[in-house]
Design a protein around this motif. Structure first.
Motif: not given
Length: 270
Positions: A97-103
């Protein structure tokens, strides 16, 4: 005489036997009544199945408790294993989820950068050619700043122009900044003295000038020329040859409309 003796002896013998027999029975009864002499009786055969049944039930209960304990231990271990697995999955999901938000944040920044570059390039092409297919305005509308403008040739009353602009999904012209003043006033030059209605008006000679959205008119931008020699009400403002005039709202003037520009499509810049 001898026969009588024999008879008597026989009677004595009989009495003796009787006496001995009675004595023997009394002795036996005495022995049974003495506390030191107890008889050891064997258990009745009828209690043996009951005892075996109880013993079997106890064994079954013990085995059942052992099985339940084993199952509980297995379930406890399985529960701990599942809990660890769930925690690991939740941690992985949180990381994803954090990676998705960063992307997504990076994607928004790239999209904003691309939009800014496309708009800048489109403005250069638009200004050089006097118009370009990348323009975010409808056909024949002029692009300036973040808005589109159209100066129509048809003449209407002030209220007629208000309704006309609304039908075109726009509003009447508003001049609220110096940049807008420098853009709008040159549009008002006409060799036939065709002036354009603006969205500035008032409800009477003693009332304040207001734009259609309710914002006040700024004296610092331009002056409104009022011909006091004409008795008619002059509560609507037109622009002509770089100047602003108060006119009767019922007079027929050309319409000037404005609307917000759409976003520049990068694919139309190429």
């Amino acid at each position: 005489m001898q026969a009588k003796f024999s008879s008597t002896r026989d009677m004595l013998d009989d009495d003796g036997d009787t006496t001995i027999s009675l004595y023997s029975r009394a002795s036996a009864a005495t022995r049974r009544s003495e506390p030191g002499h107890t008889e050891h009786r064997t258990p009745s055969p009828a209690w043996r199945p009951v005892g075996l049944t109880l013993l079997t039930l106890c064994l079954v209960l013990l085995i059942g408790l052992a099985v339940l304990g084993f199952l509980f231990f297995q379930f406890y271990q399985l529960s701990n294993t599942q809990q660890d697995t769930i925690s690991q999955k939740e941690e992985r999901l949180g990381n994803l989820s954090r990676q998705l938000q960063s992307l997504q944040a990076q994607n928004r920044k790239l999209a904003e950068t691309l939009q800014h570059v496309a708009e800048k390039l489109c403005r250069e092409l638009y200004n050089k050619t006097g118009g370009h297919r990348c323009s975010p305005c409808p056909e024949k509308w002029k692009w300036h700043g973040d808005k589109c403008y159209q100066f129509y040739k048809e003449s209407r009353s002030w209220q007629g122009c208000e309704h006309f602009c609304i039908a075109e999904n726009s509003t009447m012209l508003k001049i609220s900044t110096q940049e807008m003043l420098e853009f709008a006033m040159p549009q008002s030059y006409s060799e036939f003295f065709y002036s354009y209605w603006t969205g500035l008006s008032r409800n009477g000679s003693d009332k304040a000038w207001l734009w259609m959205d309710g914002s006040p008119y700024s004296l610092e931008l331009f002056d409104i020329i009022i011909d006091v020699t004409i008795p008619r009400s002059r509560d609507c403002v037109t622009i002509l040859n770089g100047k602003a005039f108060s006119k009767d709202c019922r007079e027929l003037r050309r319409c000037a409309c404005e609307r917000r520009a759409a976003l520049v499509k990068p694919e139309r810049v190429l």
